[in-house]
Design an enzyme around this catalytic site. Structure first.
Site, PDB file in Angstrom:
ATOM      1  N   ASP A   3       1.717  -1.165  11.781  1.00  0.00           N
ATOM      2  CA  ASP A   3       0.375  -1.582  11.345  1.00  0.00           C
ATOM      3  C   ASP A   3       0.063  -3.031  11.720  1.00  0.00           C
ATOM      4  O   ASP A   3      -1.045  -3.509  11.463  1.00  0.00           O
ATOM      5  CB  ASP A   3       0.234  -1.414   9.826  1.00  0.00           C
ATOM      6  CG  ASP A   3       0.242   0.059   9.422  1.00  0.00           C
ATOM      7  OD1 ASP A   3      -0.113   0.909  10.272  1.00  0.00           O
ATOM      8  OD2 ASP A   3       0.615   0.364   8.282  1.00  0.00           O
ATOM      9  N   LYS A  17      -4.714   5.715  14.672  1.00  0.00           N
ATOM     10  CA  LYS A  17      -4.782   5.061  13.350  1.00  0.00           C
ATOM     11  C   LYS A  17      -6.237   5.097  12.868  1.00  0.00           C
ATOM     12  O   LYS A  17      -7.023   5.888  13.353  1.00  0.00           O
ATOM     13  CB  LYS A  17      -4.232   3.636  13.456  1.00  0.00           C
ATOM     14  CG  LYS A  17      -2.732   3.601  13.757  1.00  0.00           C
ATOM     15  CD  LYS A  17      -1.925   4.181  12.618  1.00  0.00           C
ATOM     16  CE  LYS A  17      -0.440   4.163  12.904  1.00  0.00           C
ATOM     17  NZ  LYS A  17       0.315   4.892  11.865  1.00  0.00           N
ATOM     18  N   GLN A  21       4.592   9.183   7.358  1.00  0.00           N
ATOM     19  CA  GLN A  21       3.686  10.056   6.610  1.00  0.00           C
ATOM     20  C   GLN A  21       4.108  11.510   6.757  1.00  0.00           C
ATOM     21  O   GLN A  21       4.091  12.265   5.785  1.00  0.00           O
ATOM     22  CB  GLN A  21       2.248   9.854   7.098  1.00  0.00           C
ATOM     23  CG  GLN A  21       1.730   8.455   6.772  1.00  0.00           C
ATOM     24  CD  GLN A  21       0.289   8.241   7.185  1.00  0.00           C
ATOM     25  OE1 GLN A  21      -0.289   9.071   7.890  1.00  0.00           O
ATOM     26  NE2 GLN A  21      -0.288   7.137   6.761  1.00  0.00           N
ATOM     27  N   LYS A  54       0.832  -1.209   0.000  1.00  0.00           N
ATOM     28  CA  LYS A  54       0.000   0.000   0.000  1.00  0.00           C
ATOM     29  C   LYS A  54       0.865   1.257   0.000  1.00  0.00           C
ATOM     30  O   LYS A  54       0.624   2.171  -0.790  1.00  0.00           O
ATOM     31  CB  LYS A  54      -0.931  -0.040   1.227  1.00  0.00           C
ATOM     32  CG  LYS A  54      -1.830   1.173   1.363  1.00  0.00           C
ATOM     33  CD  LYS A  54      -3.063   0.854   2.176  1.00  0.00           C
ATOM     34  CE  LYS A  54      -2.812   0.849   3.675  1.00  0.00           C
ATOM     35  NZ  LYS A  54      -2.581   2.206   4.236  1.00  0.00           N
ATOM     36  N   GLY A  71      -5.380   7.882   5.385  1.00  0.00           N
ATOM     37  CA  GLY A  71      -4.475   8.852   6.002  1.00  0.00           C
ATOM     38  C   GLY A  71      -3.246   9.088   5.150  1.00  0.00           C
ATOM     39  O   GLY A  71      -2.725  10.202   5.069  1.00  0.00           O
ATOM     40  N   ARG A  88       2.900   5.947  -3.291  1.00  0.00           N
ATOM     41  CA  ARG A  88       4.050   6.744  -3.739  1.00  0.00           C
ATOM     42  C   ARG A  88       4.282   6.565  -5.234  1.00  0.00           C
ATOM     43  O   ARG A  88       4.696   7.504  -5.925  1.00  0.00           O
ATOM     44  CB  ARG A  88       5.287   6.352  -2.925  1.00  0.00           C
ATOM     45  CG  ARG A  88       5.197   6.844  -1.465  1.00  0.00           C
ATOM     46  CD  ARG A  88       6.079   6.012  -0.562  1.00  0.00           C
ATOM     47  NE  ARG A  88       6.195   6.529   0.801  1.00  0.00           N
ATOM     48  CZ  ARG A  88       5.291   6.332   1.773  1.00  0.00           C
ATOM     49  NH1 ARG A  88       4.186   5.646   1.540  1.00  0.00           N
ATOM     50  NH2 ARG A  88       5.492   6.816   2.988  1.00  0.00           N
ATOM     51  N   SER A 147       6.862   9.187  12.319  1.00  0.00           N
ATOM     52  CA  SER A 147       5.817   9.037  11.306  1.00  0.00           C
ATOM     53  C   SER A 147       6.396   9.176   9.896  1.00  0.00           C
ATOM     54  O   SER A 147       6.896  10.236   9.521  1.00  0.00           O
ATOM     55  CB  SER A 147       4.724  10.085  11.512  1.00  0.00           C
ATOM     56  OG  SER A 147       3.874  10.124  10.380  1.00  0.00           O
ATOM     57  N   ARG A 189      -8.970  11.816  12.542  1.00  0.00           N
ATOM     58  CA  ARG A 189      -7.525  11.639  12.723  1.00  0.00           C
ATOM     59  C   ARG A 189      -6.776  12.974  12.697  1.00  0.00           C
ATOM     60  O   ARG A 189      -7.168  13.911  12.004  1.00  0.00           O
ATOM     61  CB  ARG A 189      -6.992  10.682  11.657  1.00  0.00           C
ATOM     62  CG  ARG A 189      -7.641   9.308  11.806  1.00  0.00           C
ATOM     63  CD  ARG A 189      -7.157   8.327  10.794  1.00  0.00           C
ATOM     64  NE  ARG A 189      -5.748   8.010  10.987  1.00  0.00           N
ATOM     65  CZ  ARG A 189      -5.039   7.264  10.147  1.00  0.00           C
ATOM     66  NH1 ARG A 189      -5.610   6.780   9.066  1.00  0.00           N
ATOM     67  NH2 ARG A 189      -3.776   7.007  10.397  1.00  0.00           N
TER      68      ARG A 189
HETATM   69  C1  S3P Z   1       2.404   4.814   6.159  1.00  0.00           C
HETATM   70  C2  S3P Z   1       2.965   5.093   7.362  1.00  0.00           C
HETATM   71  C3  S3P Z   1       2.411   4.651   8.644  1.00  0.00           C
HETATM   72  C4  S3P Z   1       1.378   3.549   8.483  1.00  0.00           C
HETATM   73  C5  S3P Z   1       0.454   3.793   7.350  1.00  0.00           C
HETATM   74  C6  S3P Z   1       1.195   3.974   6.031  1.00  0.00           C
HETATM   75  C7  S3P Z   1       3.033   5.340   4.937  1.00  0.00           C
HETATM   76  O1  S3P Z   1       1.803   5.745   9.306  1.00  0.00           O
HETATM   77  O2  S3P Z   1       0.639   3.377   9.676  1.00  0.00           O
HETATM   78  O3  S3P Z   1      -0.441   2.682   7.195  1.00  0.00           O
HETATM   79  O4  S3P Z   1       2.722   4.864   3.823  1.00  0.00           O
HETATM   80  O5  S3P Z   1       3.884   6.229   5.049  1.00  0.00           O
HETATM   81  P1  S3P Z   1       2.686   6.760  10.217  1.00  0.00           P
HETATM   82  O6  S3P Z   1       3.899   7.034   9.447  1.00  0.00           O
HETATM   83  O7  S3P Z   1       1.851   7.967  10.437  1.00  0.00           O
HETATM   84  O8  S3P Z   1       2.948   5.981  11.467  1.00  0.00           O
END
Ligand code: S3P
Length: 452
Positions: free
Chosen positions: A329, A356, A178, A30, A103, A35, A176, A131
């Site tokens: 996760d 989450k 993200q 995913k 997210g 990306r 994180s 969130r």
């Molecule tokens: C992800 C980063 C994780 C993960 C999410 C996907 C990503 O979140 O929980 O399912 O693709 O960068 P965080 O980086 O906020 O922990």
């Protein structure tokens, strides 16, 4: 608001079943799929992506990139073709971007838009709208973006990008990927150097892929393990041919199911084993799980192997909180494994699980307790006293509430396989956000075991 919210809920009781046998192939990763769509949409020319996860989350990213000018299409053979617009050339979307449950789409796209002279409205489902987005609003505002969010830094929100954006050096206050990726993606169209300082390593797909696309990206490792990641802005990305490896976070459900269900011997093909993602498999091995890596290879710049998993009695352990970001996760499914292990499993340092798709500590504690497991919920983790291999009692009369959280649904489905009376999930639709083929693969592996 999501594709599925108009339909009725789809409950299902997951029943104890035969061993899991044969081979399954989990869908594409995913994180890498998101990306891949974003970066190919920024590379001028035609890119091709195979193995893309066609889950709702990734489709939300694809729709958003289309709304901003990229051509993103699935071909008849299942490959995806993307014609990108170029860094700096994203168009203003004509409508609100519907992020559904995702997210990752939201936070990474906020980063991309933050350094473009466009404005976008982000909306999402009930889970996503709870969130916290403040964690990306803060650094993106420092770069010059202007964000009007709902109280508490939530969706719906409106983001106006800055042009030119201001390069920053930003130390991540939470581990994180993200947030890291949002800042790095914003840095792509920002003059000069944008730096993210990462005290605790998180998944590094953005760094690997940005380099692969030809961005100037440098990672320095400090003696204490801190990573200093710098991207040079006004980058030019080159179109790519990408093969997305299988998602270890999806494989995790089959790995645990095969460990727990007696007589299982299951091979899960093409599993991404990037060290920033794969800690669950090490933890399960420490608990006594038989997980063998077969045919280790490289797919799209990521380590990959097939995993042969055999039923094994598990022992409870104290999980090192230091590995949490590399299996962030996977805790819901680890909790299921712990509920069936001999002795106590203790987890800590998991505050992030509370923000989450659902509050995964509270929701899993409730779900497992309702299924007969012994669970104590603490502020930052769960303590679980396992059954030592005895089946869980199973669900009482009430179905498990999954709170629009795909990983809760899949974890409790696996728990159902090792229960006496089965476990009913209130709604299986959220599974489609990350793993649309989950139920078919699970039913198929069980049928293989029954006929063997
Ligand atoms: C992800 C980063 C994780 C993960 C999410 C996907 C990503 O979140 O929980 O399912 O693709 O960068 P965080 O980086 O906020 O922990």
């Amino acid at each position: 608001m999501t594709a599925h919210s108009a339909d009725a809920m789809r409950p299902r009781r997951f029943l104890p079943n035969g061993p899991l046998r044969g081979r399954v192939r989990v869908p594409g990763d995913k994180s890498i799929s998101h990306r891949a769509i974003m970066l190919t949409s920024l590379a001028v020319g035609e890119s091709r992506i195979s193995g893309l996860l066609e889950g709702e989350d990734v489709l939300a990213t694809a729709a958003a990139m289309r709304a901003m000018g990229a051509q993103v299409e699935r071909t008849g053979s299942g490959e995806w073709l993307v014609h990108g617009v170029g860094v700096g050339a994203l168009l203003q979307p004509g409508q609100a971007l519907d992020m559904g449950n995702s997210g990752t789409s939201t936070r990474l796209l906020m980063g991309l838009i933050a350094s473009h002279p466009i404005q976008a409205t982000f909306v999402g489902d009930g889970s996503l709208s709870r969130r916290p987005m403040g964690r990306v609003i803060e650094p993106l505002s420092l770069m010059g973006a202007d964000v009007t969010a709902t109280v508490g830094g939530r969706l719906p929100l409106i983001l106006r990008g800055a042009s030119p954006a201001v390069p920053i050096r930003y130390r991540l206050p939470v581990a994180s990927a993200q947030v890291k990726s949002a800042v790095l993606l914003a840095g792509l169209n920002t003059p000069g150097e944008t730096t993210v300082v990462e005290p605790v390593p998180t998944r590094d797909h953005s760094e690997r892929m940005l380099r692969g696309f030809g961005a100037e990206l440098n990672v320095e490792l400090e003696p204490d393990g801190t990573r200093v990641i710098t991207v040079r802005g006004e980058a030019e990305l080159r179109p790519q041919v990408i093969e997305v490896p299988g998602d270890p976070s999806s494989a995790a459900f089959f790995v645990v199911a095969a460990l727990l269900v007696e007589g299982s011997d299951l091979t899960i093909e093409n599993v991404g084993l990037n060290p920033t993602r794969a800690a669950l498999f090490d933890v399960l091995r420490q608990m006594g799980g038989s997980i063998e890596e077969v045919a280790r290879r490289d797919v799209g710049g990521e380590p990959v192997a097939d995993l042969r998993v055999r039923h094994s009695p598990l022992r409870g352990i104290e999980v090192d909180p230091g590995v949490a970001p590399s299996m962030i996760d996977e805790f819901p499914i680890l909790f299921v494994a712990a509920a069936m292990a001999e002795g106590r499993t203790t987890t800590s340092g998991l505050d992030e699980l509370r923000v989450k798709e659902s509050d995964r500590l509270a929701v899993m504690a409730t779900a497992l307790a309702a299924s007969g497991a012994r669970v104590e919920e603490r502020e930052d983790g769960l303590v679980i006293d396992g059954t030592g291999g005895e089946r869980l009692r199973g669900g009482a009369n009430h179905p498990i509430t999954t709170h629009l959280d795909h990983r809760i649904a899949m974890s409790m489905a696996v728990a159902g396989l090792v229960s006496r009376s089965g476990i009913e999930i209130d709604d299986t639709r959220p599974i489609a956000t990350s793993f649309p083929t989950f139920e078919a693969l699970l039913d198929g592996a069980a049928a293989e075991g029954t006929s063997a």
